[in-house]
Design a protein around this motif. Structure first.
Motif, mmCIF file in Angstrom:
data_model
loop_
_atom_site.group_PDB
_atom_site.id
_atom_site.type_symbol
_atom_site.label_atom_id
_atom_site.label_comp_id
_atom_site.label_asym_id
_atom_site.label_seq_id
_atom_site.Cartn_x
_atom_site.Cartn_y
_atom_site.Cartn_z
ATOM 1 N N ARG A 52 0.864 -1.208 0.000
ATOM 2 C CA ARG A 52 0.000 0.000 0.000
ATOM 3 C C ARG A 52 0.886 1.239 0.000
ATOM 4 N N THR A 53 0.411 2.278 -0.694
ATOM 5 C CA THR A 53 1.159 3.544 -0.754
ATOM 6 C C THR A 53 0.347 4.640 -0.074
ATOM 7 N N ILE A 54 1.000 5.354 0.835
ATOM 8 C CA ILE A 54 0.304 6.395 1.605
ATOM 9 C C ILE A 54 1.070 7.707 1.483
ATOM 10 N N VAL A 55 0.342 8.777 1.132
ATOM 11 C CA VAL A 55 0.950 10.106 1.030
ATOM 12 C C VAL A 55 0.602 10.894 2.289
ATOM 13 N N ASN A 56 1.613 11.452 2.930
ATOM 14 C CA ASN A 56 1.391 12.349 4.077
ATOM 15 C C ASN A 56 1.584 13.774 3.580
ATOM 16 N N LEU A 57 0.474 14.492 3.424
ATOM 17 C CA LEU A 57 0.519 15.850 2.858
ATOM 18 C C LEU A 57 0.254 16.836 3.999
ATOM 19 N N PHE A 58 1.319 17.450 4.485
ATOM 20 C CA PHE A 58 1.208 18.328 5.660
ATOM 21 C C PHE A 58 1.443 19.773 5.246
ATOM 22 N N ARG A 66 2.464 14.077 12.388
ATOM 23 C CA ARG A 66 3.183 13.668 11.189
ATOM 24 C C ARG A 66 4.131 12.502 11.472
ATOM 25 N N SER A 67 4.914 12.618 12.565
ATOM 26 C CA SER A 67 5.871 11.540 12.819
ATOM 27 C C SER A 67 5.162 10.268 13.244
ATOM 28 N N SER A 68 4.051 10.377 13.965
ATOM 29 C CA SER A 68 3.401 9.116 14.376
ATOM 30 C C SER A 68 2.664 8.460 13.222
ATOM 31 N N PHE A 69 2.123 9.242 12.272
ATOM 32 C CA PHE A 69 1.554 8.606 11.067
ATOM 33 C C PHE A 69 2.662 7.898 10.290
ATOM 34 N N GLU A 70 3.811 8.559 10.180
ATOM 35 C CA GLU A 70 4.897 7.965 9.400
ATOM 36 C C GLU A 70 5.414 6.686 10.074
ATOM 37 N N ASP A 79 4.330 1.734 2.077
ATOM 38 C CA ASP A 79 5.283 2.675 1.484
ATOM 39 C C ASP A 79 4.711 4.069 1.666
ATOM 40 N N SER A 80 5.532 4.978 2.236
ATOM 41 C CA SER A 80 4.972 6.312 2.461
ATOM 42 C C SER A 80 5.811 7.401 1.817
ATOM 43 N N LEU A 81 5.124 8.489 1.489
ATOM 44 C CA LEU A 81 5.741 9.651 0.851
ATOM 45 C C LEU A 81 5.338 10.871 1.661
ATOM 46 N N GLN A 293 0.086 9.709 25.757
ATOM 47 C CA GLN A 293 -0.756 10.069 24.609
ATOM 48 C C GLN A 293 0.035 9.913 23.306
ATOM 49 N N VAL A 294 1.282 10.361 23.335
ATOM 50 C CA VAL A 294 2.113 10.289 22.121
ATOM 51 C C VAL A 294 2.396 8.831 21.756
ATOM 52 N N THR A 295 2.751 8.027 22.762
ATOM 53 C CA THR A 295 2.991 6.597 22.515
ATOM 54 C C THR A 295 1.745 5.943 21.916
ATOM 55 N N ASN A 296 0.593 6.219 22.516
ATOM 56 C CA ASN A 296 -0.652 5.599 22.053
ATOM 57 C C ASN A 296 -1.055 6.083 20.665
ATOM 58 N N GLY A 297 -0.598 7.283 20.302
ATOM 59 C CA GLY A 297 -0.934 7.823 18.984
ATOM 60 C C GLY A 297 -0.469 6.927 17.852
ATOM 61 N N VAL A 298 0.650 6.244 18.030
ATOM 62 C CA VAL A 298 1.146 5.352 16.972
ATOM 63 C C VAL A 298 0.174 4.175 16.795
ATOM 64 N N ALA A 299 -0.207 3.545 17.905
ATOM 65 C CA ALA A 299 -1.119 2.387 17.823
ATOM 66 C C ALA A 299 -2.473 2.787 17.256
#
Ligand code: CP
Length: 318
Positions: A52-58, A66-70, A79-81, A293-299
């Motif tokens: 799967r390809t995911i674009v992070n457009l910030f 941004r960093s937790s989505f990545e 695969d992310s861009l 909160q930040v740790t849980n944001g990744v999950a």
């Protein structure tokens, strides 16, 4: 109630909390529980979104989202861009729709969008084939923040239903407030809010929020205290005389925390203005769950990516 095995999200996009049913919110939170452990493994990677390809457009600054989505995408093998406003042709005047259509021509599966304009994610959802995830649109919604906040409350308090949640600060400019109010009301929590009268959005009470003038009234007997950042960059005119006065009237201090329940937790979505909305000793104190909160944001973001790609509860590969 836990969603049954095979239950899926009914939505192609995650544009906000407002359109979600309570069982869909529970589905995301329960799925995030399954993903939490992956970040504790020596090899923090599963093949769930391989190919799967995911674009992070910030189009607005971000550290946490941004960093937790990545990181979430990397842990799911997608695969992310990453594209930001300063590194994209938006600086040459290209519109958001043209930017998205050109990115879509490269066949991504999802676009994660942060944008300063309310409704930007909805606009992309109308013109794009990809799934759109709203990573914060102006003062409108920040759904994954509210989901990770709810996940953290449930982790620390064992439930959402019946919790007394106090939300304090710059209520007017806060997408975090709106998404949290929608979510907490849907899951049966009670929400009180307090902030300077110049920073209280009209009609907040119509969303089921008990608006209090003084911070002490909002904190009284609260299970959860969520502080919101003073968003100086969104204020055209000064909404209060000085930051010192703001702290004196609305800053969360150890003394003020005594108004809340003895086991109350302190939350903040970040970034924090220490000494403005929150004292450093509270932000770093034993009741603070801000880094949880930040740790849980990744999950939580792994769960959102998985479910929007068609995943269902109870079907996760180990
Ligand atoms: N909570 C939050 O959205 O932080 P960032 O702006 O750093 O992403």
């Amino acid at each position: 109630m836990t969603p049954e095995t095979g239950f899926r999200l009914r939505h192609k996009h995650l544009l906000g909390i407002e359109p979600l049913e309570s069982e869909e919110i529970r589905l995301i939170l329960d799925t995030a529980e399954s993903f939490l452990e992956i970040s504790t493994r020596p090899i923090k990677k599963v093949p769930t979104l391989r190919g799967r390809t995911i674009v992070n457009l910030f189009m607005e600054p971000s550290t946490r989202t941004r960093s937790s989505f990545e990181i979430a995408q990397k842990r799911l093998s997608a695969d992310s861009l990453n594209l930001s406003s300063s590194s994209s042709s938006a600086t040459k005047g290209e519109s958001l729709i043209d930017t998205a259509k050109n990115l879509e021509a490269m066949a991504p599966d999802m676009i994660v969008l942060r944008h300063p304009a309310a409704g930007a994610a909805h606009l992309l959802a109308r013109v794009c084939r990809s799934s759109i995830i709203n990573a914060g649109d102006g003062a409108h919604e920040h759904p994954t923040q509210a989901l990770l906040d709810a996940f953290t409350m449930r982790q620390k308090k064992g439930r959402i239903q019946g919790l007394e949640v106090a939300i304090v600060g710059d209520l007017l400019h806060s997408r975090v407030l709106r998404s949290n109010v929608f979510l907490l009301r849907k899951l049966g929590a009670k929400v009180r809010a307090s902030g300077p009268p110049t920073l209280v959005p009209p009609g907040l009470d119509r969303l089921g929020v008990d608006v209090k003038t003084r911070i002490e009234e909002a904190l009284e007997g609260a299970d959860v205290v969520m502080m919101l950042r003073v968003q100086k960059e969104r204020m055209v005119h000064g909404a209060f005389p000085s930051l010192r006065e703001y702290f004196n009237l609305y800053g969360l201090t150890k003394a003020r925390m005594k108004q809340a329940k003895h086991d109350a937790i302190v939350m903040h979505p970040g970034p924090m203005n220490r000494g403005v909305e929150i004292a450093a000793e509270v932000a770093d104190g034993s009741t603070s769950v801000i880094l949880d909160q930040v740790t849980n944001g990744v999950a939580v973001r792994m769960a959102v990516l998985y479910l929007l790609s068609g995943g269902a509860v109870g079907e996760l590969a180990a």
